[in-house]
Enzyme design. Structure first.
Site, PDB file in Angstrom:
ATOM      1  N   ARG A 112      50.404 -30.520  61.108  1.00  0.00           N
ATOM      2  CA  ARG A 112      50.371 -29.990  62.463  1.00  0.00           C
ATOM      3  C   ARG A 112      49.822 -31.056  63.412  1.00  0.00           C
ATOM      4  O   ARG A 112      49.173 -32.010  62.986  1.00  0.00           O
ATOM      5  CB  ARG A 112      49.508 -28.733  62.540  1.00  0.00           C
ATOM      6  CG  ARG A 112      49.986 -27.577  61.665  1.00  0.00           C
ATOM      7  CD  ARG A 112      49.070 -26.371  61.836  1.00  0.00           C
ATOM      8  NE  ARG A 112      49.486 -25.233  61.028  1.00  0.00           N
ATOM      9  CZ  ARG A 112      49.031 -24.969  59.811  1.00  0.00           C
ATOM     10  NH1 ARG A 112      48.125 -25.771  59.266  1.00  0.00           N
ATOM     11  NH2 ARG A 112      49.452 -23.911  59.149  1.00  0.00           N
TER      12      ARG A 112
ATOM     13  N   LYS B 279      44.871 -24.713  61.738  1.00  0.00           N
ATOM     14  CA  LYS B 279      45.182 -23.306  61.990  1.00  0.00           C
ATOM     15  C   LYS B 279      44.411 -22.369  61.074  1.00  0.00           C
ATOM     16  O   LYS B 279      43.990 -21.288  61.488  1.00  0.00           O
ATOM     17  CB  LYS B 279      46.688 -23.067  61.823  1.00  0.00           C
ATOM     18  CG  LYS B 279      47.171 -21.733  62.363  1.00  0.00           C
ATOM     19  CD  LYS B 279      48.682 -21.684  62.378  1.00  0.00           C
ATOM     20  CE  LYS B 279      49.186 -20.377  62.985  1.00  0.00           C
ATOM     21  NZ  LYS B 279      50.663 -20.344  63.014  1.00  0.00           N
TER      22      LYS B 279
ATOM     23  N   HIS C 170      56.692 -30.240  65.726  1.00  0.00           N
ATOM     24  CA  HIS C 170      56.730 -29.212  64.688  1.00  0.00           C
ATOM     25  C   HIS C 170      58.038 -29.214  63.907  1.00  0.00           C
ATOM     26  O   HIS C 170      58.089 -28.717  62.778  1.00  0.00           O
ATOM     27  CB  HIS C 170      56.495 -27.835  65.308  1.00  0.00           C
ATOM     28  CG  HIS C 170      55.633 -26.951  64.475  1.00  0.00           C
ATOM     29  ND1 HIS C 170      54.306 -27.236  64.184  1.00  0.00           N
ATOM     30  CD2 HIS C 170      55.894 -25.786  63.826  1.00  0.00           C
ATOM     31  CE1 HIS C 170      53.799 -26.280  63.424  1.00  0.00           C
ATOM     32  NE2 HIS C 170      54.746 -25.392  63.186  1.00  0.00           N
TER      33      HIS C 170
ATOM     34  N   ARG D 263      57.724 -30.703  60.620  1.00  0.00           N
ATOM     35  CA  ARG D 263      57.091 -29.791  59.664  1.00  0.00           C
ATOM     36  C   ARG D 263      58.144 -28.879  59.045  1.00  0.00           C
ATOM     37  O   ARG D 263      58.151 -28.641  57.832  1.00  0.00           O
ATOM     38  CB  ARG D 263      56.012 -28.982  60.379  1.00  0.00           C
ATOM     39  CG  ARG D 263      55.237 -28.022  59.508  1.00  0.00           C
ATOM     40  CD  ARG D 263      54.118 -27.392  60.340  1.00  0.00           C
ATOM     41  NE  ARG D 263      53.382 -26.377  59.612  1.00  0.00           N
ATOM     42  CZ  ARG D 263      52.402 -26.637  58.763  1.00  0.00           C
ATOM     43  NH1 ARG D 263      52.066 -27.889  58.505  1.00  0.00           N
ATOM     44  NH2 ARG D 263      51.756 -25.668  58.150  1.00  0.00           N
TER      45      ARG D 263
ATOM     46  N   HIS E  94      49.362 -23.449  54.467  1.00  0.00           N
ATOM     47  CA  HIS E  94      49.565 -22.041  54.789  1.00  0.00           C
ATOM     48  C   HIS E  94      48.516 -21.185  54.094  1.00  0.00           C
ATOM     49  O   HIS E  94      48.085 -21.485  52.982  1.00  0.00           O
ATOM     50  CB  HIS E  94      50.959 -21.581  54.336  1.00  0.00           C
ATOM     51  CG  HIS E  94      52.050 -22.098  55.219  1.00  0.00           C
ATOM     52  ND1 HIS E  94      53.371 -22.158  54.819  1.00  0.00           N
ATOM     53  CD2 HIS E  94      52.027 -22.580  56.489  1.00  0.00           C
ATOM     54  CE1 HIS E  94      54.106 -22.647  55.795  1.00  0.00           C
ATOM     55  NE2 HIS E  94      53.322 -22.907  56.818  1.00  0.00           N
TER      56      HIS E  94
ATOM     57  N   TYR F  91      60.976 -20.551  56.727  1.00  0.00           N
ATOM     58  CA  TYR F  91      61.682 -21.796  56.463  1.00  0.00           C
ATOM     59  C   TYR F  91      62.858 -21.594  55.514  1.00  0.00           C
ATOM     60  O   TYR F  91      63.737 -22.451  55.423  1.00  0.00           O
ATOM     61  CB  TYR F  91      60.720 -22.833  55.872  1.00  0.00           C
ATOM     62  CG  TYR F  91      59.552 -23.136  56.762  1.00  0.00           C
ATOM     63  CD1 TYR F  91      59.739 -23.657  58.037  1.00  0.00           C
ATOM     64  CD2 TYR F  91      58.246 -22.886  56.350  1.00  0.00           C
ATOM     65  CE1 TYR F  91      58.667 -23.933  58.866  1.00  0.00           C
ATOM     66  CE2 TYR F  91      57.169 -23.161  57.178  1.00  0.00           C
ATOM     67  CZ  TYR F  91      57.385 -23.686  58.427  1.00  0.00           C
ATOM     68  OH  TYR F  91      56.324 -23.964  59.251  1.00  0.00           O
TER      69      TYR F  91
END
Length: 410
Positions: free
Chosen positions: A259, A284, A353, A356, A379, A388
């Site tokens: 990120r 995050k 992003h 990613r 995550h 995804y």
């Protein structure tokens, strides 16, 4: 030099030098700051009472004097030099510059009071991240200014569901459902705060209806392996300090799918050169990961640290290319510029992003388990990896089944 403010200009010079500004820039900023201080002394204007209007008046005078000395107008951006020097001096002397514009309007005063209290609560009571506070505060200021402008009284007490509906009608044009949902969530937060602090009697937050979003309905933007290779090749050709920095950032994006915050907060201590490992703090989730330092990434980082990174006491790896030399606040414009230079124009969003997303898809296509992919991407749960899967739909062709038809008998 003005004797009255000589010490202040000396302090300004020392501050700029400590921040590693170019000596020419230091000289120009300090010279223009001194000219401005002499201007204030001649007009008997106290430094503490300076307003943006007085700065503008001085800059217009400086342009006229330039024209008189040289017989021509200055270059288009010339005025930015004295302006930057003056603003830097005022930030040093007054601590807060530019000042909030004075107002006697009751509605505007109430808007500032409410928003200042709300911001303090978000920061100190809820402990939200800066980016989250910024988003909530933008909506709070926008709604407050909009409501108080259309209200007859400087009060939120008469706020009603009709006002909420009217606000959404005004905000809705041009916004997607996801953006409208974000508006609704931010507005709910503000309305709960207004009710909790007694500015409105009825809690209107439950009446804010957000658009219904279905799980995983949006398809993330991504890049193909050829597009990523093209961006990396284009960036590698730029051997300037900025080019070395951007190439190292692109290597981190494409290799690990980090990120933006994880890259901008990456510190020198996070690289274990002996163990060839990279310590990542996931911005995050707050989790920590230890990733192998891949050779292309390590080489790009070494090259930037040796030949591109400015001399600074900052411990973050990636530093602004211009003084003051502190960590980068973001990388969006840098990444987008590198993609444009490579002629890569993905459909949809074009920010960092999408690297990613591309990394997640490459791992999925390599049959890496979702749990491992989630660990690499930081995550919190495997559910976060599900969106995804839609980017790898072409892989479904490999497992397509023949549909049995009715047997024709002769």
């Amino acid at each position: 030099m003005s004797h009255e403010y000589g010490a202040l200009v000396s302090q300004f010079r020392e501050t700029l030098t400590q921040q590693r500004y170019n000596p020419v820039v230091v000289h120009n900023y300090c010279r223009n700051a001194d000219y401005f201080l002499c201007y204030l002394v001649e007009r008997k204007i106290a430094l503490e009472t300076v307003t943006p209007t007085e700065v503008s008046n001085y800059l217009r005078l400086a342009v006229r004097q330039f024209r008189k000395r040289h017989g021509r107008a200055p270059a288009r951006y010339w005025v930015s030099i004295p302006r930057s020097g003056i603003h830097g001096l005022l930030r040093l002397a007054l601590k807060r510059w530019p000042p909030e514009p004075a107002t006697s309007d009751a509605g505007e005063l109430l808007c500032r009071e409410v928003c200042d209290h709300y911001q303090t609560w978000l920061r100190e009571e809820r402990g939200l991240a800066v980016a989250s506070i910024d988003a909530l505060m933008w909506e709070a200021r926008y709604f407050s200014a909009w409501y108080l402008k259309r209200s007859d009284t400087a009060s939120f007490m008469d706020s009603s569901i009709r006002d909420v509906d009217a606000y959404f009608e005004m905000r809705a044009p041009g916004l997607r459902r996801k953006s409208l949902k974000d508006v609704a969530e931010r507005l709910r937060s503000l309305l709960r705060h207004l009710h909790r602090t007694g500015h409105i009697l009825t809690d209107l937050a439950p009446h804010v209806i957000a658009p219904l979003l279905y799980a995983y309905e949006g398809i993330p933007s991504t890049l193909s392996s050829d597009q990523i290779a093209a961006v990396l090749k284009s960036a590698q050709q730029d051997q300037s300090p900025m080019g070395l920095r951007d190439y190292a950032i692109l290597q981190l994006l494409s290799t690990y799918g980090l990120r933006v915050g994880e890259i901008t907060r990456l510190r020198l201590d996070d690289i274990d050169w002996r163990a060839e490992a990279l310590h990542i703090r996931h911005s995050k989730t707050g989790a920590h990961s230890l990733l192998p330092l891949m050779e292309p990434v390590g080489e790009s980082l070494i090259n930037y640290l040796r030949h591109g990174r400015p001399q600074t006491d900052a411990r973050e790896i990636f530093i602004r290319s211009r003084a003051p030399y502190h960590r980068m606040s973001g990388i969006y414009s840098e990444v987008r510029r590198r993609m444009e230079a490579a002629g890569v124009k993905p459909s949809g969003k074009r920010g960092p992003h999408i690297f990613r997303h591309a990394r997640a898809v490459s791992l999925l296509r390599a049959a890496v388990p979702r749990k491992v992919i989630g660990d690499v991407l930081g995550h919190r749960s495997t559910e976060a990896t599900i969106p995804y899967l839609k980017l790898a739909t072409e892989d479904l062709r490999a497992i397509a089944l023949e549909i049995p038809g009715q047997e024709v008998r002769s």
